[in-house]
Design a protein around this motif. Structure first.
Motif, PDB file in Angstrom:
ATOM      1  N   VAL A   1      66.366  47.927  20.485  1.00 53.01           N
ATOM      2  CA  VAL A   1      66.003  47.102  18.969  1.00 53.01           C
ATOM      3  C   VAL A   1      65.497  45.682  19.476  1.00 53.01           C
ATOM      4  O   VAL A   1      64.543  45.336  18.740  1.00 53.01           O
ATOM      5  CB  VAL A   1      67.166  47.100  18.093  1.00 53.01           C
ATOM      6  N   GLU A   2      66.411  44.804  20.313  1.00 55.09           N
ATOM      7  CA  GLU A   2      65.763  43.717  20.418  1.00 55.09           C
ATOM      8  C   GLU A   2      64.741  43.379  21.112  1.00 55.09           C
ATOM      9  O   GLU A   2      64.054  42.330  20.997  1.00 55.09           O
ATOM     10  CB  GLU A   2      67.127  42.856  21.092  1.00 55.09           C
ATOM     11  N   SER A   3      64.442  44.295  22.162  1.00 51.42           N
ATOM     12  CA  SER A   3      63.443  44.079  23.125  1.00 51.42           C
ATOM     13  C   SER A   3      62.248  44.571  22.467  1.00 51.42           C
ATOM     14  O   SER A   3      60.965  44.016  22.653  1.00 51.42           O
ATOM     15  CB  SER A   3      63.541  45.125  24.293  1.00 51.42           C
ATOM     16  N   THR A   4      62.210  45.272  21.216  1.00 56.12           N
ATOM     17  CA  THR A   4      61.005  45.611  20.523  1.00 56.12           C
ATOM     18  C   THR A   4      60.769  44.548  19.162  1.00 56.12           C
ATOM     19  O   THR A   4      59.924  44.721  18.510  1.00 56.12           O
ATOM     20  CB  THR A   4      60.989  47.092  19.878  1.00 56.12           C
ATOM     21  N   GLY A   5      61.567  43.495  19.369  1.00 52.73           N
ATOM     22  CA  GLY A   5      61.438  42.410  18.252  1.00 52.73           C
ATOM     23  C   GLY A   5      62.044  42.601  17.062  1.00 52.73           C
ATOM     24  O   GLY A   5      61.732  41.915  15.976  1.00 52.73           O
ATOM     25  N   GLN A   6      63.172  43.396  17.123  1.00 55.31           N
ATOM     26  CA  GLN A   6      63.648  43.350  15.911  1.00 55.31           C
ATOM     27  C   GLN A   6      65.197  42.820  15.908  1.00 55.31           C
ATOM     28  O   GLN A   6      65.518  42.602  17.032  1.00 55.31           O
ATOM     29  CB  GLN A   6      63.864  45.096  15.647  1.00 55.31           C
ATOM     30  N   SER A   7      65.888  42.841  14.942  1.00 54.48           N
ATOM     31  CA  SER A   7      67.097  42.254  15.031  1.00 54.48           C
ATOM     32  C   SER A   7      68.162  43.496  14.683  1.00 54.48           C
ATOM     33  O   SER A   7      67.695  44.363  13.800  1.00 54.48           O
ATOM     34  CB  SER A   7      67.562  41.191  13.876  1.00 54.48           C
ATOM     35  N   VAL A   8      69.292  43.293  15.296  1.00 57.79           N
ATOM     36  CA  VAL A   8      70.126  44.649  15.073  1.00 57.79           C
ATOM     37  C   VAL A   8      70.668  44.411  13.733  1.00 57.79           C
ATOM     38  O   VAL A   8      71.091  43.246  13.189  1.00 57.79           O
ATOM     39  CB  VAL A   8      71.378  44.610  16.082  1.00 57.79           C
ATOM     40  N   PRO A   9      70.566  45.394  12.682  1.00 57.51           N
ATOM     41  CA  PRO A   9      71.182  45.379  11.233  1.00 57.51           C
ATOM     42  C   PRO A   9      72.673  45.048  11.340  1.00 57.51           C
ATOM     43  O   PRO A   9      73.297  45.327  11.977  1.00 57.51           O
ATOM     44  CB  PRO A   9      70.833  46.503  10.572  1.00 57.51           C
ATOM     45  N   SER A  10      72.978  44.175  10.192  1.00 52.64           N
ATOM     46  CA  SER A  10      74.410  43.938   9.770  1.00 52.64           C
ATOM     47  C   SER A  10      75.009  45.285   9.774  1.00 52.64           C
ATOM     48  O   SER A  10      74.518  46.213   9.339  1.00 52.64           O
ATOM     49  CB  SER A  10      74.404  43.043   8.839  1.00 52.64           C
ATOM     50  N   GLY A  11      76.313  45.161   9.700  1.00 54.52           N
ATOM     51  CA  GLY A  11      77.142  46.449   9.093  1.00 54.52           C
ATOM     52  C   GLY A  11      77.072  46.934   8.025  1.00 54.52           C
ATOM     53  O   GLY A  11      77.316  48.204   7.753  1.00 54.52           O
ATOM     54  N   ASP A  12      76.440  46.218   6.906  1.00 52.33           N
ATOM     55  CA  ASP A  12      76.708  46.920   5.521  1.00 52.33           C
ATOM     56  C   ASP A  12      75.274  47.521   5.505  1.00 52.33           C
ATOM     57  O   ASP A  12      75.024  48.075   4.486  1.00 52.33           O
ATOM     58  CB  ASP A  12      76.738  45.900   4.743  1.00 52.33           C
ATOM     59  N   VAL A  13      74.030  47.516   6.260  1.00 53.85           N
ATOM     60  CA  VAL A  13      72.903  48.307   6.297  1.00 53.85           C
ATOM     61  C   VAL A  13      73.113  49.807   6.493  1.00 53.85           C
ATOM     62  O   VAL A  13      73.838  50.239   7.502  1.00 53.85           O
ATOM     63  CB  VAL A  13      71.827  47.688   7.218  1.00 53.85           C
ATOM     64  N   ASP A  14      72.456  50.660   5.767  1.00 57.04           N
ATOM     65  CA  ASP A  14      72.510  52.097   5.966  1.00 57.04           C
ATOM     66  C   ASP A  14      71.391  52.243   7.107  1.00 57.04           C
ATOM     67  O   ASP A  14      70.173  52.190   6.866  1.00 57.04           O
ATOM     68  CB  ASP A  14      72.085  52.756   4.669  1.00 57.04           C
ATOM     69  N   LEU A  15      72.023  52.640   8.442  1.00 56.02           N
ATOM     70  CA  LEU A  15      71.171  53.039   9.555  1.00 56.02           C
ATOM     71  C   LEU A  15      70.020  53.959   9.240  1.00 56.02           C
ATOM     72  O   LEU A  15      69.231  53.957   9.923  1.00 56.02           O
ATOM     73  CB  LEU A  15      72.001  53.172  10.807  1.00 56.02           C
ATOM     74  N   VAL A  16      70.696  55.049   8.666  1.00 55.44           N
ATOM     75  CA  VAL A  16      69.694  56.078   8.488  1.00 55.44           C
ATOM     76  C   VAL A  16      68.146  55.479   7.423  1.00 55.44           C
ATOM     77  O   VAL A  16      67.100  56.000   8.034  1.00 55.44           O
ATOM     78  CB  VAL A  16      70.355  57.353   7.865  1.00 55.44           C
ATOM     79  N   GLU A  17      68.533  55.144   6.615  1.00 56.52           N
ATOM     80  CA  GLU A  17      67.553  54.424   5.718  1.00 56.52           C
ATOM     81  C   GLU A  17      66.806  53.460   6.589  1.00 56.52           C
ATOM     82  O   GLU A  17      65.356  53.428   6.476  1.00 56.52           O
ATOM     83  CB  GLU A  17      68.244  53.916   4.563  1.00 56.52           C
ATOM     84  N   TRP A  18      67.578  52.520   7.119  1.00 57.74           N
ATOM     85  CA  TRP A  18      66.699  51.577   7.906  1.00 57.74           C
ATOM     86  C   TRP A  18      65.855  52.018   8.992  1.00 57.74           C
ATOM     87  O   TRP A  18      64.630  51.835   9.111  1.00 57.74           O
ATOM     88  CB  TRP A  18      67.764  50.675   8.778  1.00 57.74           C
ATOM     89  N   ALA A  19      66.327  53.103   9.869  1.00 55.09           N
ATOM     90  CA  ALA A  19      65.551  53.763  10.837  1.00 55.09           C
ATOM     91  C   ALA A  19      64.335  54.508  10.193  1.00 55.09           C
ATOM     92  O   ALA A  19      63.272  54.387  10.722  1.00 55.09           O
ATOM     93  CB  ALA A  19      66.350  54.657  11.609  1.00 55.09           C
ATOM     94  N   GLU A  20      64.307  54.935   9.108  1.00 54.72           N
ATOM     95  CA  GLU A  20      63.319  55.820   8.505  1.00 54.72           C
ATOM     96  C   GLU A  20      62.168  54.806   7.922  1.00 54.72           C
ATOM     97  O   GLU A  20      61.045  55.100   8.055  1.00 54.72           O
ATOM     98  CB  GLU A  20      63.832  56.656   7.248  1.00 54.72           C
TER      99      GLU A  20
END
Length: 123
Positions: A36-55
């Motif tokens: 995630v970090e190497s592709t220029g993104q930030s690791v989302p905070s714990g309250d983020v829905d990761l399924v929705e974020w990835a989509e």
């Protein structure tokens, strides 16, 4: 049924399966966060829905080629793979297949050598 990791990198799959579930989870998370970090993104905070974020990450950067076929540029492809790696690593519970999917996605985002640099040499 075999996983994508087993099909493409059987030695990595066998190594990962030889580890304890806690160690699998730790390594999959570490590789995914690096992707995630190497592709220029930030690791989302714990309250983020990761399924929705990835989509949402995957939905970016798509266009059509001259023949009308969908395509995604290389950087957006890597970001999407990294997002799915993090999703799989952090929502896996103790499912070995999800950790394998996560590691497969990290390798797709970064390449095997870069993932091995994060995890240490895989036998």
């Amino acid at each position: 049924m075999s996983t994508r990791l087993q099909q493409v990198h059987p030695d990595v799959s066998a190594w990962l399966r030889s580890l304890s579930p806690d160690r699998r989870a730790e390594l999959a998370r570490r590789a995914a966060e690096q992707a995630v970090e190497s592709t220029g993104q930030s690791v989302p905070s714990g309250d983020v829905d990761l399924v929705e974020w990835a989509e949402e990450v995957d939905a970016r950067g798509w266009s059509s080629d001259a023949a009308g076929e969908p395509r995604q540029d290389e950087a957006d492809f890597a970001r999407a793979r990294a997002a799915f790696a993090l999703r799989d690593a952090l929502t896996a519970g103790s499912r070995t297949e999800a950790f394998e999917d996560s590691l497969y996605e990290s390798i797709a985002a970064l390449g095997l050598d870069a993932v091995q640099d994060v995890l240490g040499r895989i036998p």
